[in-house]
Design a protein around this motif. Structure first.
Motif, PDB file in Angstrom:
ATOM      1  N   TYR A  71       0.802  -1.215   0.000  1.00  0.00           N
ATOM      2  CA  TYR A  71       0.000   0.000   0.000  1.00  0.00           C
ATOM      3  C   TYR A  71       0.840   1.274   0.000  1.00  0.00           C
ATOM      4  O   TYR A  71       0.528   2.226  -0.712  1.00  0.00           O
ATOM      5  CB  TYR A  71      -0.949  -0.011   1.217  1.00  0.00           C
ATOM      6  CG  TYR A  71      -1.896  -1.185   1.207  1.00  0.00           C
ATOM      7  CD1 TYR A  71      -2.751  -1.387   0.141  1.00  0.00           C
ATOM      8  CD2 TYR A  71      -1.918  -2.099   2.262  1.00  0.00           C
ATOM      9  CE1 TYR A  71      -3.634  -2.477   0.131  1.00  0.00           C
ATOM     10  CE2 TYR A  71      -2.773  -3.185   2.276  1.00  0.00           C
ATOM     11  CZ  TYR A  71      -3.630  -3.365   1.190  1.00  0.00           C
ATOM     12  OH  TYR A  71      -4.478  -4.439   1.189  1.00  0.00           O
ATOM     13  N   LYS A 116      -7.453   7.710  -2.849  1.00  0.00           N
ATOM     14  CA  LYS A 116      -8.486   7.637  -1.803  1.00  0.00           C
ATOM     15  C   LYS A 116      -8.829   6.178  -1.505  1.00  0.00           C
ATOM     16  O   LYS A 116      -8.976   5.778  -0.340  1.00  0.00           O
ATOM     17  CB  LYS A 116      -9.730   8.388  -2.235  1.00  0.00           C
ATOM     18  CG  LYS A 116      -9.542   9.892  -2.322  1.00  0.00           C
ATOM     19  CD  LYS A 116     -10.825  10.566  -2.803  1.00  0.00           C
ATOM     20  CE  LYS A 116     -10.623  12.079  -2.915  1.00  0.00           C
ATOM     21  NZ  LYS A 116     -11.856  12.748  -3.432  1.00  0.00           N
ATOM     22  N   PHE A 117      -8.973   5.407  -2.572  1.00  0.00           N
ATOM     23  CA  PHE A 117      -9.334   4.001  -2.406  1.00  0.00           C
ATOM     24  C   PHE A 117      -8.239   3.237  -1.660  1.00  0.00           C
ATOM     25  O   PHE A 117      -8.512   2.474  -0.713  1.00  0.00           O
ATOM     26  CB  PHE A 117      -9.569   3.374  -3.783  1.00  0.00           C
ATOM     27  CG  PHE A 117      -9.864   1.914  -3.732  1.00  0.00           C
ATOM     28  CD1 PHE A 117     -11.096   1.445  -3.278  1.00  0.00           C
ATOM     29  CD2 PHE A 117      -8.919   0.968  -4.125  1.00  0.00           C
ATOM     30  CE1 PHE A 117     -11.382   0.087  -3.220  1.00  0.00           C
ATOM     31  CE2 PHE A 117      -9.187  -0.385  -4.067  1.00  0.00           C
ATOM     32  CZ  PHE A 117     -10.419  -0.829  -3.621  1.00  0.00           C
ATOM     33  N   GLU A 130      -5.847   4.503   0.308  1.00  0.00           N
ATOM     34  CA  GLU A 130      -5.779   4.991   1.696  1.00  0.00           C
ATOM     35  C   GLU A 130      -6.835   4.323   2.546  1.00  0.00           C
ATOM     36  O   GLU A 130      -6.578   3.918   3.687  1.00  0.00           O
ATOM     37  CB  GLU A 130      -5.957   6.507   1.717  1.00  0.00           C
ATOM     38  CG  GLU A 130      -4.746   7.261   1.182  1.00  0.00           C
ATOM     39  CD  GLU A 130      -5.016   8.766   1.083  1.00  0.00           C
ATOM     40  OE1 GLU A 130      -6.192   9.166   1.265  1.00  0.00           O
ATOM     41  OE2 GLU A 130      -4.071   9.515   0.791  1.00  0.00           O
ATOM     42  N   THR A 131      -8.055   4.195   2.013  1.00  0.00           N
ATOM     43  CA  THR A 131      -9.148   3.549   2.743  1.00  0.00           C
ATOM     44  C   THR A 131      -8.808   2.086   3.006  1.00  0.00           C
ATOM     45  O   THR A 131      -9.003   1.576   4.127  1.00  0.00           O
ATOM     46  CB  THR A 131     -10.458   3.659   1.950  1.00  0.00           C
ATOM     47  OG1 THR A 131     -10.764   5.030   1.735  1.00  0.00           O
ATOM     48  CG2 THR A 131     -11.601   2.989   2.696  1.00  0.00           C
ATOM     49  N   GLU A 132      -8.319   1.414   1.957  1.00  0.00           N
ATOM     50  CA  GLU A 132      -7.959   0.008   2.116  1.00  0.00           C
ATOM     51  C   GLU A 132      -6.820  -0.163   3.113  1.00  0.00           C
ATOM     52  O   GLU A 132      -6.810  -1.100   3.926  1.00  0.00           O
ATOM     53  CB  GLU A 132      -7.542  -0.577   0.757  1.00  0.00           C
ATOM     54  CG  GLU A 132      -8.703  -0.842  -0.181  1.00  0.00           C
ATOM     55  CD  GLU A 132      -9.612  -1.939   0.341  1.00  0.00           C
ATOM     56  OE1 GLU A 132      -9.117  -3.049   0.613  1.00  0.00           O
ATOM     57  OE2 GLU A 132     -10.829  -1.678   0.492  1.00  0.00           O
ATOM     58  N   LYS A 133      -5.847   0.751   3.075  1.00  0.00           N
ATOM     59  CA  LYS A 133      -4.709   0.682   3.995  1.00  0.00           C
ATOM     60  C   LYS A 133      -5.191   0.851   5.432  1.00  0.00           C
ATOM     61  O   LYS A 133      -4.788   0.107   6.347  1.00  0.00           O
ATOM     62  CB  LYS A 133      -3.702   1.782   3.649  1.00  0.00           C
ATOM     63  CG  LYS A 133      -2.489   1.852   4.577  1.00  0.00           C
ATOM     64  CD  LYS A 133      -1.512   2.893   4.059  1.00  0.00           C
ATOM     65  CE  LYS A 133      -0.313   3.028   5.014  1.00  0.00           C
ATOM     66  NZ  LYS A 133      -0.680   3.605   6.304  1.00  0.00           N
ATOM     67  N   THR A 134      -6.090   1.821   5.625  1.00  0.00           N
ATOM     68  CA  THR A 134      -6.626   2.060   6.968  1.00  0.00           C
ATOM     69  C   THR A 134      -7.411   0.847   7.452  1.00  0.00           C
ATOM     70  O   THR A 134      -7.295   0.419   8.614  1.00  0.00           O
ATOM     71  CB  THR A 134      -7.533   3.306   6.951  1.00  0.00           C
ATOM     72  OG1 THR A 134      -6.767   4.430   6.519  1.00  0.00           O
ATOM     73  CG2 THR A 134      -8.118   3.557   8.327  1.00  0.00           C
ATOM     74  N   SER A 135      -8.224   0.273   6.576  1.00  0.00           N
ATOM     75  CA  SER A 135      -9.038  -0.890   6.938  1.00  0.00           C
ATOM     76  C   SER A 135      -8.146  -2.070   7.325  1.00  0.00           C
ATOM     77  O   SER A 135      -8.420  -2.785   8.298  1.00  0.00           O
ATOM     78  CB  SER A 135      -9.939  -1.290   5.771  1.00  0.00           C
ATOM     79  OG  SER A 135     -10.855  -0.270   5.489  1.00  0.00           O
TER      80      SER A 135
END
Length: 434
Positions: free
Chosen positions: A391, A416-417, A419-424
């Motif tokens: 990521y 954005k996608f 970053e969201t996946e990394k956070t999840s």
């Protein structure tokens, strides 16, 4: 502007292959006046002593001894003061014949020109000499003289003008770039032949096609080529007809003619193979085009260059034969100075979920550079890195893609996608570690 001497001679010599050159060599045993000629033109007779000399010269010429033939004629010429007009004309006619066979064309022209200066002479003799002068002047690129001698011939003619005379005049006018007048004469000749339920000579149609091509009349060129295909059925006419349909925007007919030509074994050159493959590509039949290109490359008819490898790869790609497209595009990419094809390969690998290959191709594209969209390889690499769950590295690549106008919007969406996946993923990992 007149054509170059080389082009004029090429044009003229091509013409001789069509019609042949007929020299007015009047046989010593057959030349005689008709009754009507005797009524309109009093012509002196050929005396036996002069006849004997000409007979000797003709025998020497027939045996290939041109120096001897010239020597005999020179002896005759030394006594030309005692000769009548007909005898002098016959003498110059033999000079012309000998010079022509020895390829001394300027001397032949001079000699035949002297023939018609000797008056009176038989009308048929004068007419045949005028026609030969027209032919020889065409051969030498003297187009105005061709027309002049043919017009002089016409003033002596009491009957219809033969079609071959009109063709000769059309050839001279075409060579002199007087295309509209040339078109009129060749049309008359062709129409007369067809009115007799006979096919026009192939050379006549070649000339007619060339004239209308120069007049920028593609419909007429196409119609002439249709006739040539039917009459002569030669490979080059099929290919030319297909080309004319393409020029007229009749693409489906162009493809149909090329396909027929291919089925008959007429599509043999690399250029023709590539053109047919292009037609298949643009008519949504890329598989046929790719197979044709592939065979051409294997047989060595098509050069293994950037253009051909690239087009083969694109054809396989459009045919959804990805496994075949990749090797062809790889060959093409190795020959290219820029990284555009590596970008294309990176995208194909990405779509095929071959993440490592996509990353390698994107790196190669950046290394070679000269890209229309410099952000694209970073975008593709970022997406491939995401799919391998790298990521941070993916976000770094997407950030570089964001710096370019053409890839900015998509790069921002993917950032954005990711970053969201990394956070999840980080949250999930934290929960699992508890």
């Amino acid at each position: 502007m007149k054509k170059s001497i080389a082009k004029r001679l090429t044009t003229a010599m091509t013409f001789w292959a069509w019609v042949g050159l007929s020299l007015p060599v009047v046989s010593l045993y057959a030349e005689a006046q008709t009754a009507s000629e005797k009524e309109t033109r009093e012509v002196p007779t050929l005396r036996s002593k002069v006849y004997d000399q000409f007979s000797r010269a003709q025998s020497a010429a027939d045996n290939g001894d041109l120096p001897e033939a010239i020597s005999i004629l020179e002896e005759v010429k030394s006594k030309d003061y005692s000769m009548n007009s007909y005898e002098r004309a016959m003498m110059f006619n033999f000079y012309g014949f000998i010079y022509y066979n020895d390829e001394q064309y300027e001397n032949a022209l001079d000699a035949f020109s002297q023939v018609i200066e000797q008056q009176p002479i038989p009308v048929k003799f004068e007419m045949s000499t005028l026609y030969t002068l027209a032919q020889l002047h065409l051969m030498q690129g003297n187009y105005e003289q061709v027309v002049d001698y043919l017009d002089r011939w016409k003033t002596l003619n009491n009957g219809d003008v033969p079609a071959k005379h009109k063709v000769l005049k059309a050839q001279a006018l075409y060579s002199d770039e007087q295309y509209q007048q040339a078109a009129e004469y060749i049309q008359q000749a062709v129409a007369e032949r067809e009115a007799e339920d006979q096919a026009p000579d192939e050379g006549w149609l070649i000339l007619q096609r060339a004239i209308h091509y120069e007049l920028k009349e593609p419909v007429k060129v196409k119609d002439i080529l249709i006739k040539m295909v039917k009459l002569f059925d030669k490979p080059k006419y099929w290919i030319q007809l297909a080309s004319m349909y393409g020029e007229l925007g009749e693409d489906r007919k162009q493809l149909a003619i090329m396909e027929t030509a291919h089925q008959r074994g007429f599509v043999e050159s690399g250029t023709d193979i590539f053109n047919l493959a292009q037609l298949y590509y643009y008519h949504r039949a890329p598989y046929k085009g790719a197979k044709l290109m592939e065979q051409g490359l294997e047989d060595g008819v098509l050069e293994k260059n950037l253009r051909n490898w690239k087009f083969l790869g694109q054809s396989w790609q459009l045919a959804k034969e990805t496994d075949k497209a990749i090797p062809a595009l790889t060959e093409a990419a190795a020959l290219a100075d820029d990284g555009e094809l590596e970008v294309q390969l990176a995208q194909i690998y990405l779509n095929s979920e071959q993440w490592e290959q996509a990353i390698a191709a994107a790196d190669k594209a950046v290394e070679k550079g000269q890209l229309r969209n410099p952000g694209m390889p970073h975008l593709v690499k970022g997406m491939a890195l995401y799919n391998t769950q790298q990521y941070v590295a993916a976000m770094e690549q997407l950030a570089q893609a964001e710096a370019y106008d053409k890839s900015r919007a998509m790069a921002q969406q993917w950032l954005k996608f990711v970053e969201t996946e990394k956070t999840s993923q980080e949250q999930l990992s934290a929960e699992l570690s508890l």
